[in-house]
Design an enzyme around this catalytic site. Structure first.
Site, mmCIF file in Angstrom:
data_model
loop_
_atom_site.group_PDB
_atom_site.id
_atom_site.type_symbol
_atom_site.label_atom_id
_atom_site.label_comp_id
_atom_site.label_asym_id
_atom_site.label_seq_id
_atom_site.Cartn_x
_atom_site.Cartn_y
_atom_site.Cartn_z
ATOM 1 N N CYS A 53 78.181 -30.109 -36.956
ATOM 2 C CA CYS A 53 77.750 -31.512 -36.827
ATOM 3 C C CYS A 53 78.582 -32.419 -37.728
ATOM 4 O O CYS A 53 78.911 -33.545 -37.355
ATOM 5 C CB CYS A 53 76.276 -31.660 -37.200
ATOM 6 S SG CYS A 53 75.200 -30.662 -36.188
ATOM 7 N N ARG A 130 73.461 -30.328 -28.576
ATOM 8 C CA ARG A 130 74.492 -31.383 -28.641
ATOM 9 C C ARG A 130 74.570 -32.098 -27.290
ATOM 10 O O ARG A 130 75.298 -31.677 -26.395
ATOM 11 C CB ARG A 130 75.848 -30.770 -28.994
ATOM 12 C CG ARG A 130 75.831 -30.026 -30.294
ATOM 13 C CD ARG A 130 77.162 -29.403 -30.649
ATOM 14 N NE ARG A 130 76.950 -28.410 -31.681
ATOM 15 C CZ ARG A 130 76.722 -28.696 -32.967
ATOM 16 N NH1 ARG A 130 76.715 -29.942 -33.360
ATOM 17 N NH2 ARG A 130 76.505 -27.735 -33.833
#
Lengths: 216, 77
Positions: A53, A130
């Site tokens: 991330c 995601r």
């Protein structure tokens, strides 16, 4: 035998209005309607202070100026708190020199994650996967991408989709495989026999009546 | 709150919006341009300033209230 009940929620689909939201972010409270007349990339990440991330946020921050040139805003989301988001963004800036210039939603009650189908229990029951939702200036969902927890997103592809969608909207054309701005575009295929016969006489570069391309 | 701090003072972006509206009343788009802030931030910020009684809205136009004017006058140039 124990009965397992799962709530069935209708997930957003392409061409539908984006589900409205009112959220708390690192840049204050925001509503979906605040983005009216802009394009919006709403994207979720599993958790703050995690390695993939972090690389993605740095990459999103780097493409943000290019997106802004195209009238596109970025809005991140995870189920972490605003304090966590702020601490993470400050840490990223301190350690890498990259400032996170866009807001991040603190979706603690998972309202937005649920409405947008961002939690995939097969991947994680608590974290968002995601996701990328590309929402146009009329607040219609134009693209949905899902990446697994272990795979960081491809920023070139995201910019490519924005370029392709905006080219389609501006010119009424489609874009072929691996298209890049400046390449030939696909002329919409004829939908009557008469148009098909006419198509080959219209001066386009055609493989056959159903596949014709032109320069913009 | 993004425009007003818990102590009641305008934040940097809140001050930019108040200054823009002190110069001239206008739409969210016009405030966005003169304040140099993204439109989504301005829409959200104007909502907050209106809730705080600092800004009033007539149709698409925003202007400072008397209270907002006083606060804008107190801001450093």
């Amino acid at each position: 035998m124990e009965e397992v009940k799962e709530q069935v929620i209708s997930l957003p689909r392409l061409g539908q209005p984006a589900p409205p939201f009112e959220v708390v972010t690192t840049q204050g409270p925001l509503k979906l309607e605040d983005y009216k007349d802009s394009w919006l990339i709403l994207f979720s990440h599993p958790a703050d202070f995690t390695p993939v991330c972090t690389t993605e946020f740095i990459a999103f921050a780097k493409i943000y100026p290019e997106l802004q040139k195209r009238g596109v805003e970025l809005l991140g989301l995870s189920v972490d708190s605003v304090s966590s988001h702020i601490a993470w963004a400050r840490n990223v800036e301190e350690k890498t020199g990259v400032k996170i210039p866009f807001p991040i939603i603190a979706d603690l009650n998972k309202e937005v994650s649920t409405a947008y189908g961002m939690i995939h229990p097969g991947q994680s029951k608590t974290e968002t996967v995601r996701c990328v939702f590309i929402i146009d200036d009329k607040q219609v969902i134009r693209t949905i991408l899902y990446y697994p927890l272990t795979t960081g997103r491809n920023m070139d592809e995201i910019v490519h989709i924005i370029d392709a969608l905006q080219t389609t909207d501006a010119n009424g054309v489609a874009t072929p495989a691996n298209w890049r701005p400046g390449d030939k575009v696909v002329v919409p295929p004829p939908n009557t026999q008469e148009m098909a016969e006419q198509r080959l006489k219209e001066g386009y570069e055609c493989v056959d009546w159903y596949l014709c391309q032109k320069k913009l | 709150m993004a425009c007003i701090s818990p102590d009641g003072k305008p934040t940097v972006s809140g001050a930019k919006m108040l200054r823009a509206l002190k110069a001239t009343a206008g739409s969210a788009e016009e405030v966005s341009q003169s304040a140099g802030l993204p439109l989504f931030r301005v829409r959200s910020g104007l909502r907050e300033l209106a809730q705080a009684g600092l800004v009033s809205q007539k149709g698409e136009q925003y202007e400072l209230s008397a209270k907002g004017g006083e606060l804008a006058d107190s801001l450093p140039a």
